[in-house]
Design a protein around this motif. Sequence first.
Motif, PDB file in Angstrom:
ATOM      1  N   LYS A   1       2.841  17.026   6.429  1.00  0.00           N
ATOM      2  CA  LYS A   1       2.761  16.646   5.007  1.00  0.00           C
ATOM      3  C   LYS A   1       4.000  15.781   4.576  1.00  0.00           C
ATOM      4  O   LYS A   1       3.820  15.068   3.659  1.00  0.00           O
ATOM      5  N   SER A   2       5.042  16.500   4.886  1.00  0.00           N
ATOM      6  CA  SER A   2       6.373  15.822   4.508  1.00  0.00           C
ATOM      7  C   SER A   2       6.545  14.411   5.058  1.00  0.00           C
ATOM      8  O   SER A   2       6.750  13.516   4.257  1.00  0.00           O
ATOM      9  N   GLN A   3       6.058  13.964   6.117  1.00  0.00           N
ATOM     10  CA  GLN A   3       5.882  12.913   6.745  1.00  0.00           C
ATOM     11  C   GLN A   3       5.107  12.011   6.021  1.00  0.00           C
ATOM     12  O   GLN A   3       5.427  10.855   5.533  1.00  0.00           O
ATOM     13  N   ILE A   4       3.736  12.374   5.818  1.00  0.00           N
ATOM     14  CA  ILE A   4       2.717  11.516   5.128  1.00  0.00           C
ATOM     15  C   ILE A   4       3.060  11.152   3.724  1.00  0.00           C
ATOM     16  O   ILE A   4       2.763  10.170   3.119  1.00  0.00           O
ATOM     17  N   SER A   5       3.851  12.161   3.136  1.00  0.00           N
ATOM     18  CA  SER A   5       4.117  12.085   1.955  1.00  0.00           C
ATOM     19  C   SER A   5       5.205  10.937   1.510  1.00  0.00           C
ATOM     20  O   SER A   5       5.372  10.643   0.313  1.00  0.00           O
ATOM     21  N   THR A   6       5.722  10.461   2.246  1.00  0.00           N
ATOM     22  CA  THR A   6       6.816   9.266   2.205  1.00  0.00           C
ATOM     23  C   THR A   6       6.059   8.127   2.319  1.00  0.00           C
ATOM     24  O   THR A   6       6.794   6.906   2.157  1.00  0.00           O
ATOM     25  N   ILE A   7       4.745   7.973   2.845  1.00  0.00           N
ATOM     26  CA  ILE A   7       4.147   6.720   2.737  1.00  0.00           C
ATOM     27  C   ILE A   7       3.728   6.121   1.368  1.00  0.00           C
ATOM     28  O   ILE A   7       2.916   6.762   0.792  1.00  0.00           O
ATOM     29  N   LYS A   8       3.598   4.892   1.519  1.00  0.00           N
ATOM     30  CA  LYS A   8       3.333   4.049   0.446  1.00  0.00           C
ATOM     31  C   LYS A   8       2.433   2.949   1.076  1.00  0.00           C
ATOM     32  O   LYS A   8       3.049   1.896   1.827  1.00  0.00           O
ATOM     33  N   ILE A   9       1.306   2.828   0.632  1.00  0.00           N
ATOM     34  CA  ILE A   9       0.463   1.438   1.202  1.00  0.00           C
ATOM     35  C   ILE A   9       0.353   0.418   0.053  1.00  0.00           C
ATOM     36  O   ILE A   9       0.174   0.541  -1.030  1.00  0.00           O
ATOM     37  N   VAL A  10       0.754  -0.877   0.675  1.00  0.00           N
ATOM     38  CA  VAL A  10       0.723  -2.165  -0.552  1.00  0.00           C
ATOM     39  C   VAL A  10      -0.038  -3.170   0.293  1.00  0.00           C
ATOM     40  O   VAL A  10       0.066  -3.256   1.445  1.00  0.00           O
TER      41      VAL A  10
ATOM     42  N   GLN B   1       0.738  -5.084  -4.214  1.00  0.00           N
ATOM     43  CA  GLN B   1       0.138  -3.891  -5.239  1.00  0.00           C
ATOM     44  C   GLN B   1      -0.118  -2.790  -4.534  1.00  0.00           C
ATOM     45  O   GLN B   1      -0.480  -2.797  -3.317  1.00  0.00           O
ATOM     46  N   ASP B   2       0.414  -1.740  -5.236  1.00  0.00           N
ATOM     47  CA  ASP B   2       0.313  -0.320  -4.469  1.00  0.00           C
ATOM     48  C   ASP B   2      -1.210   0.327  -4.544  1.00  0.00           C
ATOM     49  O   ASP B   2      -1.784   0.306  -5.545  1.00  0.00           O
ATOM     50  N   VAL B   3      -1.785   0.362  -3.209  1.00  0.00           N
ATOM     51  CA  VAL B   3      -3.054   0.689  -3.077  1.00  0.00           C
ATOM     52  C   VAL B   3      -3.248   2.011  -2.361  1.00  0.00           C
ATOM     53  O   VAL B   3      -4.081   2.421  -1.692  1.00  0.00           O
ATOM     54  N   THR B   4      -2.084   2.802  -2.307  1.00  0.00           N
ATOM     55  CA  THR B   4      -2.056   4.142  -2.000  1.00  0.00           C
ATOM     56  C   THR B   4      -3.232   4.886  -2.343  1.00  0.00           C
ATOM     57  O   THR B   4      -3.584   5.181  -3.739  1.00  0.00           O
ATOM     58  N   PRO B   5      -3.898   5.452  -1.486  1.00  0.00           N
ATOM     59  CA  PRO B   5      -5.179   6.625  -2.039  1.00  0.00           C
ATOM     60  C   PRO B   5      -4.705   7.675  -2.894  1.00  0.00           C
ATOM     61  O   PRO B   5      -3.615   8.034  -2.798  1.00  0.00           O
TER      62      PRO B   5
END
Length: 76
Positions: free
Chosen positions: A44-53, A58-62
């Motif tokens: 969870k800690s690792q995945i929470s650092t992900i940002k999808i662009v 543009q930020d398209v993080t789910p």
Amino acid sequence: MEELINKINHLAHKEKTIGLSEAEKAEQQELRQQYLEAFRKNFKSQISTIKIVDEEGQDVTPPKLKELKEENKGEE
């Protein structure tokens, strides 16, 4: 974490060769639960650092990932 894995592996090897007592089986289950809790927390800690662009920047993080990021901010 490495020590925990070593204990789990030791008990697994012992189970395959000579078997485990009831106390050792209970210890094995407890160690496995501890490992899974640590793994999930780390994941969870690792995945929470992900940002999808996207390609346009543009930020398209789910939304679920954004919620997880907010939850983790509160835990820190």
